[in-house]
Design an enzyme around this catalytic site. Structure first.
Site, PDB file in Angstrom:
ATOM      1  N   THR A  32       0.852  -1.181   0.000  1.00 42.74           N
ATOM      2  CA  THR A  32       0.000   0.000   0.000  1.00 42.74           C
ATOM      3  C   THR A  32       0.895   1.240   0.000  1.00 42.74           C
ATOM      4  O   THR A  32       1.883   1.257   0.728  1.00 42.74           O
ATOM      5  CB  THR A  32      -0.868  -0.008   1.269  1.00 42.74           C
ATOM      6  OG1 THR A  32      -1.561  -1.251   1.320  1.00 42.74           O
ATOM      7  CG2 THR A  32      -1.840   1.152   1.287  1.00 42.74           C
ATOM      8  N   GLU A  65       9.962  -6.949  -2.279  1.00 47.42           N
ATOM      9  CA  GLU A  65      10.411  -5.845  -3.114  1.00 47.42           C
ATOM     10  C   GLU A  65      11.885  -6.002  -3.467  1.00 47.42           C
ATOM     11  O   GLU A  65      12.326  -5.597  -4.544  1.00 47.42           O
ATOM     12  CB  GLU A  65      10.183  -4.504  -2.416  1.00 47.42           C
ATOM     13  CG  GLU A  65       8.719  -4.113  -2.309  1.00 47.42           C
ATOM     14  CD  GLU A  65       8.056  -4.640  -1.052  1.00 47.42           C
ATOM     15  OE1 GLU A  65       8.676  -5.478  -0.350  1.00 47.42           O
ATOM     16  OE2 GLU A  65       6.917  -4.218  -0.766  1.00 47.42           O
ATOM     17  N   ARG A 115       5.271   7.062   0.505  1.00 49.04           N
ATOM     18  CA  ARG A 115       4.569   6.739   1.753  1.00 49.04           C
ATOM     19  C   ARG A 115       5.507   6.862   2.942  1.00 49.04           C
ATOM     20  O   ARG A 115       6.720   6.697   2.812  1.00 49.04           O
ATOM     21  CB  ARG A 115       4.034   5.303   1.637  1.00 49.04           C
ATOM     22  CG  ARG A 115       3.650   4.661   2.937  1.00 49.04           C
ATOM     23  CD  ARG A 115       3.167   3.221   2.747  1.00 49.04           C
ATOM     24  NE  ARG A 115       3.315   2.499   3.988  1.00 49.04           N
ATOM     25  CZ  ARG A 115       2.979   1.219   4.166  1.00 49.04           C
ATOM     26  NH1 ARG A 115       2.480   0.517   3.174  1.00 49.04           N
ATOM     27  NH2 ARG A 115       3.140   0.643   5.325  1.00 49.04           N
ATOM     28  N   ASN A1015      -4.291  -8.546   3.596  1.00 43.52           N
ATOM     29  CA  ASN A1015      -4.392  -7.155   4.002  1.00 43.52           C
ATOM     30  C   ASN A1015      -4.362  -6.197   2.823  1.00 43.52           C
ATOM     31  O   ASN A1015      -5.056  -5.187   2.815  1.00 43.52           O
ATOM     32  CB  ASN A1015      -3.263  -6.810   4.980  1.00 43.52           C
ATOM     33  CG  ASN A1015      -3.471  -5.484   5.647  1.00 43.52           C
ATOM     34  OD1 ASN A1015      -4.535  -5.235   6.208  1.00 43.52           O
ATOM     35  ND2 ASN A1015      -2.481  -4.615   5.576  1.00 43.52           N
TER      36      ASN A1015
END
Lengths: 1201, 337
Positions: A32, A65, A115, A1015
């Site tokens: 996210t 990642e 973020r 999630n």
């Protein structure tokens, strides 16, 4: 204006649409707020959408990642055009490869929805902390400030990297830009072609590693040449800003949209300028225009290309008249004397001033400030405050704006009521909905309708809370004739339209605070129009009168039910919005809503479409305008946010967050190290249930299954002496304890917490007891909450006052007994019917008072630790699970660290006890050191000894006594739990899990296996079964689920088990007890039905049962202790598959949707999965049947020889 | 060479052995094997109203749960482009069968409510169905509803459908009507082109352990043919619509009895599920052989030859027959009475 290239999309889609078309390889991993970019790329690839060169890009999901960056690096080296999408900690994991990619001058673009980083807390929201941590990697950094720019600069990034060979990090603000829906002008393939030079692409390919023209890259260099090598790239960096500007100019030529490395806006003779990058620049743009319109002389310098930093271009863009500059950074560098952009600007100015022919008469005064961390609001009022600060004789440097810092006093004050004129002639509308009522999707759809059928500009931004069950969403929509630069929420007194889609919100939120004078308030209420006024709290009535609100109501639930739409009210409320707001002619709006319904559902079910149409038509008739009376009539107020009895901290802090006033929390109220008290979820009464379970005490056999399965810990059992019920409220239920295990003068109670229950009904579902004469009546039955609420509230309150049964006396090996243990995990905001939480709750019951929890990032860390409240709680003695979430990727290591620390301190404490035994006494010292601590009784005995020790220690005059005071608690056995989902355990954290299992240390790893990344929205993990449709496996996952248990069993000293509590609860309980008792690593892999399976979770138990019976989820335990005792360590707890695999998967949408879309593929998957299941069962069976003793016996002599 | 052709619902069929609504037609290859084995037409598997509703409800819930209003997840499961609803899936299969097979295809709709039928009926007609079998499965559990009211549900539904659908319609009935003959006449008046006698029910069963009520279905046996033969014999010659016997046809004898009673076609289900599609060819050659051996020139000649109208003793189809049967029953010796 209405050319076909106008799109209404969000920032993620805007960037991904370009990235996809300009790539051949996308290596992706969910995080996210960047996940949608990867999801879109995957979906487009699945539907065979082609890139600019007419071929379909390959999308590969990696295990992390770090893996994605490695794959991108490899793809680039092999000559492909490769990209990836990420954010936050994910970007940090890419850093090592970013150095490599840049060091090798490789064209590549990373798209980042910027973020916050996890520091004192994780945050999923937007700021520049992540990208700022990569500015040293050698990547160019190009920043987009809006949805339009996220698209446009994506193209410029790809073109520039190919031309200049510097890899580019293209970033935009997480959520604020990535998730804002806006009307933008699209880029067709011709626009892309106009910028991308085929020669550059071919040059890239020519540099690829190939055995046809082999080279060596990635050498190891020595002191002699490494330094020179680093400097060799300078020319490329020096040239790069020019290349970017050139491409920006060419882009302008083809699209009319002109960007510059540094874009100045404002008065040509401005004296005060703000320098900023990202979405905040949009708000500054809006404010600067307004201020200059008022006669001020201010300016904005927006940074687009941040690296390589072209100081000359920056200075050239600044008017020579500038005297004062405020540089705003959306990041924090603790301990620094200024944030990155500030220091860059200061350096640029200083360097310039040091040269001959300086541009400015005097070095402008530069101040730096922080704003907007974690998507904190950044409004014109705040911007005005910064300009005002610049006007002061000694403006504050290193300031903050947007918070109240009452500790180090960095913050500037601002006028919260300050507004620009940007919204004159605009409609600003707010919608309060429940996550599950479809409000957000309807609003996205409304924006699309308005964006596509009018000339109006449109913007939508959606604020979510952190709960998954009963989540509240607030949609902020703006429509107007001019481009919208308001990158902030609709403020107080601004909204012309406010809709409350859930009547229960009247009790919770001050919704009309944001209403403008004369605004419309639309309320979904079951009350009749003539009675609805009286249903409003007093203060709300007053606000309505004061603001002359135009009040409309509709009983949307009734309309929905009559149209057979269940509780789906979104299109009904959407219709009301259009009809009342007049943004579009009603007929046109309704036709557009219907067209959207047709588009969404048309192919999937005619009746859904018909029902929606019926609901839309019925909405008009059911909508009423309610005339306002001239005075307030209500005799009630909104209740207090938290229940009485809450601590001062909860009252002052938690309650404010729950009420939505967290922005006003001053710095001083924040803990300095991210530490929060437990037990706060109990104060947040969410009242979600429409029905609650009602206990039939006479019928009940007291089996304890209902508290076991409750996902929210709201149904509890207690056993107390009858005499304690003297003061019980009338209607309080209890029953003499059944069975001989407990004192016969005791009574058993099963009590529900009515205000915390979500009404999932799983307790009733599991109840095995039916009335002998009436099969429909169980010992637990759901009943409408309304006549029961007050009674049950009183009952629950009384129940809480009753003491817990003595843990030492509880027979923990039975469900009934273990459920007498107090859960120290309660009322989580997990999804209704969550399949994970019962396991966590069980662990908290069995071991919570001596438990340390390392929790991987994911669902369990969110429902476990997302503010405002936590379900983790303490017992009456103040003991409970101590919890922390480090990261996603490192959880096993994190937990292992805890174990090692505890073990070390235990060892030290034991050494000190030994040293001090002269004072302590030989007997106590020996007991303290030798205590077994294998059950509740022996642990309690050790607690008593430690208490005795603590009482002795102050009297001992020896520095070692002081030491022992600090570590004595470690003499009591602690239980370390490492908890997380399958994304962590199977993928990103597997290396750590593997290492921790191999370590032999006494940790308990609980894997909540939902078989997807739950999630972040259900992306494929290696736990995803073959044939399941999940994100990144839109055509069904082609490979089998990884057998994590089998891998762990290979270590032989690891306790390994597969459990599914609703299929065999005793096996689950046994497993938890034995795993914890095992003095070594334990791995419990727990089957956890999830909404991502496409199953109504009221069937949670059935799905577990089917999973076990079909062999999808065999139950077994691998117990090293049995091997030590000469027995086969593997014990199968479930029988051979007794139903066809198809009978399991046909009940779950994740599998059966493939039969609808690709029946042949689905059949093939099914056949192979059935083989997998059979094969695995036989394999396990063979292993479990191995004659262990003989083998062991055979081996011994060999070893002795 | 015996002429095996028969007319059913206005369709000229090469023989009277028509596979009835069953899972066999779900699979394209099986359907082709049926045709190869000599099936003169196919009744497609039933499109169940409850099933359409359930799948649409599942789809709706699925769409609904795509967004739970949570910041980290815009949605959960990807919706594949090729996703087809149950109805579309059915229509696609119908179209495929029509395109690839040469025999008539009879679509089958099964349900209880009037809503939706008109639309479904129109859609199957558009998809190329040659006829429509309507299986109105209504359990009259409401004891306040009279037999006449129940019957009128069927009639009204049929009437409504006939307004919109031009292909022939057969009504598949249950045996639970108090006056089957009269009811069939009423259906004929409302426009029915045929009736299929009789539906076999899924019977609710009780699981003794869980005490849950669960549906059960056992495959038919030849014995069940007799009820159908009985009513076919009664109806033959008294009504002009097509008659089909469905339920219990397992052997050539069963087929012959049904034809003699007056059936235009016999429907095959359990026997093909048990023995495979190719078994149809066996039945067909058995039928041909029997007719040949008994010197019948055609199926038409046989049809209705032992109906009530033409039976040697018509009263055998009436209550007198019942007395005879009861009378013929004797307990084994040694059983106390």
């Amino acid at each position: 204006m209405n050319a076909p290239d106008w799109l209404t999309i969000d920032g993620n889609e805007a960037a991904a649409s370009v990235a996809y078309r300009l790539s051949e390889v996308c290596a992706i991993y969910p995080i996210t707020p960047a996940s949608p970019m990867g999801e879109l790329a995957d979906a487009w690839s699945a539907e065979r959408r082609r890139n600019l060169w007419g071929t379909v890009p390959q999308i590969v999901e990696m295990q992390s990642e770090a893996g994605a960056a490695g794959a991108v690096h490899g793809a680039l080296q092999a000559g492909s055009l490769a990209t990836t999408f990420t954010a936050s900690q994910g970007l940090l994991l890419m850093i090592p490869n970013m150095y490599k990619i840049a060091g090798e001058l490789t064209p590549a673009v990373l798209h980042v929805a910027a973020r916050s980083l996890a520091c004192q807390a994780l945050s999923i929201f937007g700021d520049h902390s992540d990208v700022m941590a990569t500015r040293q990697t050698g990547f160019a950094m190009l920043c987009a400030g809006s949805v339009q720019e996220a698209q446009d600069l994506a193209l410029i990034a790809h073109a520039a990297t190919l031309r200049g060979r510097i890899p580019v990090l293209h970033f935009f603000d997480g959520f604020r830009t990535s998730h804002e829906v806006a009307k933008i002008q699209g880029l067709d393939d011709d626009c892309l072609r106009a910028l991308i030079a085929d020669a550059d692409v071919r040059a890239h390919r020519a540099r690829a590693l190939s055995p046809e023209h082999p080279v060596l890259r990635g050498s190891s260099q020595n002191p002699d040449v490494y330094f020179q090598g680093r400097e060799r790239v300078n020319a490329a960096y020096a040239a790069f800003p020019g290349i970017v500007q050139q491409l920006m100019d060419r882009f302008a030529a083809s699209t009319g949209r002109q960007y510059r490395l540094f874009d100045y806006l404002g008065a040509a003779d401005a004296e005060r300028v703000i320098i900023i990058m990202g979405s905040g620049a949009e708000a500054v743009h809006e404010t600067v225009e307004y201020l200059n319109g008022q006669g001020e002389k201010v300016g904005l310098l927006r940074v687009r290309l941040y690296r390589p930093f072209d100081a000359d271009a920056l200075l050239a863009a600044l008017p020579a008249t500038v005297r004062r500059v405020a540089v705003l950074d959306r990041t924090k560098e603790p301990g620094s004397d200024g944030e990155p952009l500030y220091k860059d600007v200061v350096t640029a100015l200083a360097q310039q001033q040091m040269q001959d022919g300086a541009k400015f008469a005097h070095m402008p005064r530069v101040i730096g400030g922080r704003y907007g961390l974690s998507s904190k609001e950044f409004t014109p009022g705040m911007i005005k405050a910064v300009f005002d600060e610049l006007d002061k004789a000694t403006p504050k440097n290193h300031f903050t704006i947007g918070i109240q810092d009452d500790v180090t006093h960095t913050s500037l004050a601002w006028d919260a009521d300050y507004r620009t004129n940007a919204h004159d002639g605009f409609v600003q509308a707010l919608f309060y909905g429940l996550g599950s009522d479809g409000t957000v999707s309807a609003n996205k759809n409304s924006i699309k309708i308005i964006g596509e059928s009018t000339e109006l500009h449109a913007q939508g931004y959606f604020v979510y809370d952190s709960k998954k069950s009963g989540a509240v969403t607030v949609s902020h929509l703006r429509f107007g004739p001019r481009p919208i630069r308001s990158t902030y929420l609709i403020g107080d007194n601004e909204a012309a339209f406010i809709a409350c889609h859930q009547p229960v919100f009247l009790q919770r939120y001050d919704m009309l605070r944001k209403a403008a004078k004369g605004a419309v308030f639309l309320l979904n209420s079951p009350e009749l129009p003539e009675r609805v006024w009286d249903s409003l709290p007093r203060s709300m009535q007053q606000q309505m009168l004061d603001k002359q609100i135009r009040f409309y109501c509709i009983d949307a639930y009734r309309v929905a039910q009559e149209a057979q739409m269940g509780s789906r009210i979104n299109t009904i409320m959407q219709t009301c919005f259009f009809v009342i707001s007049d943004v579009l002619p009603s007929d046109q709006a309704i036709a557009a809503i219907k067209a959207a319904v047709e588009k969404t559902y048309g192919g999937k079910g005619r009746r859904i479409v018909d029902f929606n149409f019926r609901a839309i038509d019925a909405a008009l008739a059911a909508l009423h305008q309610v005339p306002l009376p001239d005075k307030v009539t209500s005799d009630f107020e909104r209740p207090a946010t938290v229940a009485p009895g809450a601590s001062e901290f909860v009252q002052r802090f938690t309650a404010e967050l729950i009420a939505g006033n967290g922005d006003a929390i001053p710095v001083s109220l924040m803990p300095d190290d991210g530490t929060f008290p437990l037990g706060t979820a109990a104060f947040e009464k969410r009242n979600l249930a429409l029905e609650i379970p009602v206990w039939d005490a006479e019928l009940c056999t007291q089996c304890g299954k209902c508290p076991l399965v409750c996902p929210h810990g709201v149904i509890r059992s207690k056993l107390v002496p009858q005499t304690l019920l003297k003061n019980a409220p009338a209607g309080f239920k209890s029953h003499k304890v059944l069975g001989k295990d407990y004192p016969q003068d005791h009574v058993m109670m099963y009590q529900v917490a009515p205000e915390d229950c979500t009404g999932c009904g799983l307790c009733v579902d599991i109840c095995p007891i039916r009335d002998k004469s009436n099969a429909s009546h169980k010992a637990l039955n759901m009943a409408p909450i309304e006549p029961l609420r007050e009674q049950e509230k009183a009952n629950w309150a009384f129940f809480l006052t009753l003491p817990e049964y003595n843990r030492r006396e509880v027979k923990t090996t039975t469900i009934k007994g273990s459920m007498l243990l107090e859960p120290l995990f309660e009322f989580s905001g997990a999804c209704v019917g969550c399949g994970e939480t019962p396991y966590i709750k069980l662990a908290s019951q069995l071991f919570g008072d001596r438990m340390l929890v390392a929790n991987a990032t994911g669902c369990s860390s969110i429902y476990g630790g997302n503010l405002p409240t936590t379900p983790w709680t303490t017992n009456a003695q103040g003991r409970g699970p101590a919890w922390n979430n480090s990261l996603f990727e490192d959880n096993a290591e994190f937990g292992l660290g805890m174990r090692i620390a505890v073990d070390k301190q235990t060892e030290y404490a034991r050494e000190l006890v030994c040293d001090l035994k002269g004072w302590i006494g030989e007997a106590l010292a020996a007991d303290l050191r030798g205590a077994e601590q294998t059950d509740e009784a022996s642990i309690a005995a050790q607690r008593a000894r430690v208490q005795q020790l603590r009482e002795l220690l102050p009297g001992i005059d020896d520095p070692r006594a002081r030491e022992l005071e600090a570590v004595a608690e470690n003499l009591i056995r602690k239980s370390v739990w490492i908890i997380g989902g399958d994304g962590w355990a199977y993928d990103i954290g597997y290396g750590g899990v593997d290492h921790v299992l191999a370590s032999g240390r006494n940790v308990n790893i609980l894997v909540l296996d939902t078989e997807v990344y739950s999630n972040t929205g259900g992306q494929t993990s290696k736990a995803t079964p073959r044939g399941a449709v999940a994100k990144f496996s839109a055509g069904g996952k082609p490979t089998a689920k990884k057998d994590l248990a089998m891998l762990a069993m290979g270590y032989e000293n690891v306790y390994v088990a597969h459990v599914a509590y609703a299929a065999k609860d005793m096996q689950t309980l046994r497993t938890f007890l034995d795993a914890e008792a095992h003095d070594g690593p334990s791995l419990i892999i727990a089957y956890s039905p999830c909404i991502a399976h496409g199953v109504d979770l009221s069937f949670n138990h059935r799905q577990q049962d089917l999973a076990v019976k079909s062999g999808h989820w065999p139950l077994f335990r691998y117990e090293p202790a049995r091997a030590a005792a000469g027995k086969n360590p593997l014990h199968l707890d479930s029988a051979a598959p007794s139903i066809a695999y198809k009978d399991f998967i046909s009940t779950e949408t994740r599998f059966n949707m493939l039969w609808r879309s690709h029946p042949d593929v689905a059949e093939e998957f099914l056949a192979r999965s059935q083989q997998d299941v059979n094969k695995r069962y036989h394999h396990y069976k063979q292993l479990a049947d191995l004659p262990w003793e003989e083998e062991h016996g055979d081996e011994k002599p060999t070893k002795e020889r | 060479m015996v002429d095996l052709t028969t007319d059913y619902l206005g369709l000229r069929l090469t023989n009277p052995l028509v596979p009835s609504a069953s899972p066999l037609t779900r699979d394209f290859d099986t359907a082709r094997r049926l045709e190869d084995a000599g099936a003169p037409a196919l009744v497609m598997y039933s499109l169940f109203e409850e099933s359409i509703e359930a799948s649409e409800a599942a789809a709706a819930r699925f769409f609904h749960e795509q967004a739970i209003g949570y910041g980290e997840a815009d949605s959960f499961l990807p919706i594949p482009d090729g996703y087809l609803s149950e109805l579309e899936d059915y229509l696609e299969q119908l179209t495929n069968l029509k395109q690839s097979l040469h025999i008539p295809i009879i679509a089958s709709l099964n349900g209880i409510s009037a809503s939706g039928w008109v639309q479904y009926g129109k859609q199957v007609q558009e998809a190329g169905a040659d006829a429509l079998e309507l299986n109105v499965y209504y359990v009259a559990a409401n004891i306040d509803e009279s037999a006449a009211e129940v019957e009128s549900r069927y009639i009204e539904l049929l009437y409504e459908l006939k307004q919109h659908v031009s292909i022939p319609i057969a009504m598949k009935l249950t045996s639970q009507f108090s006056s089957v003959g009269h009811f069939v006449k009423s259906l004929e008046a409302a426009g029915a082109n045929g009736v299929a006698l009789f539906n076999r029910f899924y019977q609710p069963d009780i699981n003794l352990e869980t005490r849950e009520v669960v549906p059960s279905l056992t495959l038919s046996s030849s014995y069940e043919t007799l009820l159908r033969v009985h009513w076919t014999a009664v109806l033959f010659g008294q009504v002009n619509l097509s008659l089909a016997v469905t339920g219990g046809i397992h052997t050539v004898d069963d087929v012959l009895k049904a034809l003699m009673a007056g059936a235009d076609v016999t429907h095959l289900c359990s026997v093909l599920l048990k023995q495979g599609p190719e078994y149809l060819a066996n039945l067909l050659s058995g039928l041909d052989a029997w007719l040949d051996e008994h010197d019948y020139a055609s199926v038409r000649q046989l049809k209705g030859s032992v109906s009530r109208k033409h039976a040697i003793d018509p009263s055998a189809y009436e209550r007198a027959n019942y007395v005879k049967v009861m009378d013929s029953h004797r307990s084994s010796s040694g059983v106390w009475r």
